[in-house]
Design an enzyme around this catalytic site. Structure first.
Site, PDB file in Angstrom:
ATOM      1  N   THR A  46      -2.156  32.540  41.248  1.00  0.00           N
ATOM      2  CA  THR A  46      -3.565  32.816  41.502  1.00  0.00           C
ATOM      3  C   THR A  46      -4.397  31.664  40.966  1.00  0.00           C
ATOM      4  OG1 THR A  46      -4.012  33.934  39.394  1.00  0.00           O
ATOM      5  CG2 THR A  46      -3.132  35.291  41.191  1.00  0.00           C
ATOM      6  N   LEU A 110      -1.881  33.609  35.851  1.00  0.00           N
ATOM      7  CA  LEU A 110      -3.308  33.861  35.636  1.00  0.00           C
ATOM      8  C   LEU A 110      -3.897  32.667  34.900  1.00  0.00           C
ATOM      9  CD1 LEU A 110      -5.793  35.701  35.741  1.00  0.00           C
ATOM     10  CD2 LEU A 110      -4.995  36.777  33.619  1.00  0.00           C
ATOM     11  N   ILE A 141       0.609  31.973  31.980  1.00  0.00           N
ATOM     12  CA  ILE A 141      -0.772  31.549  31.805  1.00  0.00           C
ATOM     13  C   ILE A 141      -0.918  30.138  32.372  1.00  0.00           C
ATOM     14  CG2 ILE A 141      -2.654  31.189  30.195  1.00  0.00           C
ATOM     15  CD1 ILE A 141      -1.632  34.120  30.468  1.00  0.00           C
ATOM     16  N   LYS A 142      -1.888  29.971  33.286  1.00  0.00           N
ATOM     17  CA  LYS A 142      -2.098  28.675  33.927  1.00  0.00           C
ATOM     18  C   LYS A 142      -3.081  27.836  33.120  1.00  0.00           C
ATOM     19  CE  LYS A 142      -2.339  28.090  38.417  1.00  0.00           C
ATOM     20  NZ  LYS A 142      -2.770  28.239  39.837  1.00  0.00           N
ATOM     21  N   ILE A 143      -2.669  26.612  32.842  1.00  0.00           N
ATOM     22  CA  ILE A 143      -3.499  25.683  32.086  1.00  0.00           C
ATOM     23  C   ILE A 143      -3.562  24.365  32.853  1.00  0.00           C
ATOM     24  CG2 ILE A 143      -3.742  24.395  29.928  1.00  0.00           C
ATOM     25  CD1 ILE A 143      -2.198  26.632  28.535  1.00  0.00           C
TER      26      ILE A 143
END
Length: 374
Positions: A46, A110, A141-143
């Protein structure tokens, strides 16, 4: 329901198919579960744009917006609550895939607030918050892979949190991402975490590279530089194939072997932005020309359906292509195009687009809260 033969063929060659989309409507209708059964989808990514579109185009969020308005939530809190719920539910849909693959697939990503992309400390803090809020082992977790993001990536991995590194455009930055991944695992191991439970992907963006390079090639042609025509539509694939070479070399190093001996899983190359933007190119080119074992390809549904309908999957198309790929990058340099200029532009534009989408998402949610509060 039987899997589509084309998506099955891609899966059989070791490519994990992830869907680059998520919405409450998709979850409620069972569409996501159907794609798992019929299109070999084993994960979801996403981003702010996806959530902005979901909120703008769907009525499925009205009940939650009504509840949040009654609680007096502001737009930031409401966006967090809405996106976390969608990701948590998607994680539950993929729970069996996650278990069956030992945590390799069945992942749902996310992203942290893109407004924090230049602030390492704030990114780290929000990554922790999102991980706790989703409360599912299979969340990633997207960074963003900004300079500041590199520091955050290592720190978050060091806390045993699985990370999807996003907005990677350059080979140099990709090397830095892999280094941050290994640094994070080394610290996690030193601090007593079970690093066999930590997974990561690096989202290397593809089609946007061709869009920017081809625009510059057109200008070079207008200026009378020869040899530009044969380079059009070639840079993105060459760039991604060279990223694959970097991954192959990095994860066969002595440094990596020490981590592997302690149970670590390699960070997988994830091919992102794989929808074709140039109508003169095949609508499956960024899938069928980027096939190799142990990579991920995250596709918008339009590309996934094009693959299922007429994609030709014919073996590994990345390994042993590195010499020719280097020639392509040499060619764009010879045409007077700065590789560094291209990737720096794309990173800035990518961040701006996500921040614009995030602000649009906040505005849409704020309007919904106001509507229900009234």
């Amino acid at each position: 329901m039987a899997a589509n033969p084309n998506t099955q063929a891609l899966s059989d060659l070791g490519v994990s198919i992830w869907l680059d989309d998520l919405s409450r409507e998709r979850l409620d209708s069972g569409s996501l579960q159907e794609l798992i059964s019929t299109r070999n989808v084993v994960g979801v990514t996403t981003n702010p744009t996806i959530f902005e579109n979901a909120l703008k185009n769907g009525a499925a969020y009205e009940e939650q917006l009504r509840q949040l308005a009654a609680e007096g939530a502001d737009a930031d809190r409401a966006v967090s609550a809405i996106t976390v719920e969608d990701v948590r539910r998607a994680c539950d849909v993929f729970a069996e895939v996650y278990t069956a693959t030992g945590g390799v697939d069945g992942r749902v990503s996310l992203e942290v607030d893109p407004r924090l992309a230049r602030d390492a400390d704030a990114t780290i803090a929000q990554a922790r918050e999102l991980y706790r809020a989703v409360d599912r082992e299979n969340v990633m977790i997207k960074i963003p892979a900004t300079v500041e993001g590199i520091e955050a990536i290592a720190a978050v991995l060091a806390e045993g949190i699985s990370v999807n590194v996003t907005l990677v455009f350059s080979l140099e930055r990709y090397r830095a991402v892999i280094n941050a991944f290994m640094l994070g695992l080394e610290k996690a191991h030193a601090d007593g975490y079970d690093i066999s439970a930590v997974h990561s992907v690096a989202s290397f963006f593809v089609s946007r590279v061709d869009s920017e390079v081809d625009r510059r090639l057109e200008l070079a042609a207008e200026a009378g530089r020869p040899g530009t025509e044969k380079l059009r539509g070639a840079t993105a694939i060459a760039n991604a194939r060279l990223a694959h070479q970097i991954a192959a070399e990095s994860f066969s190093s002595e440094r990596w072997q020490l981590l592997a001996d302690r149970g670590a899983h390699p960070q997988r190359l994830l091919l992102a932005s794989t929808g074709t933007k140039d109508p003169n190119l095949s609508d499956t080119i960024y899938v069928t020309e980027l096939v190799a074992g142990n990579v991920v390809n995250t596709m918008p549904e339009k590309t996934l359906e094009a693959l299922a309908d007429h994609g030709v999957v014919d073996g590994d198309t990345m390994t042993d292509t590195y010499v020719d790929s280097n020639r392509v990058l040499d060619g764009i340099t010879a045409a007077g195009i700065s590789y560094r200029g291209v990737v720096d532009t794309l990173e800035e534009e990518g961040l701006e687009k996500f921040e614009t989408s995030w602000n649009g998402l906040l505005k849409t949610v704020e309007d919904g809260l106001r509507r229900h509060a009234g």
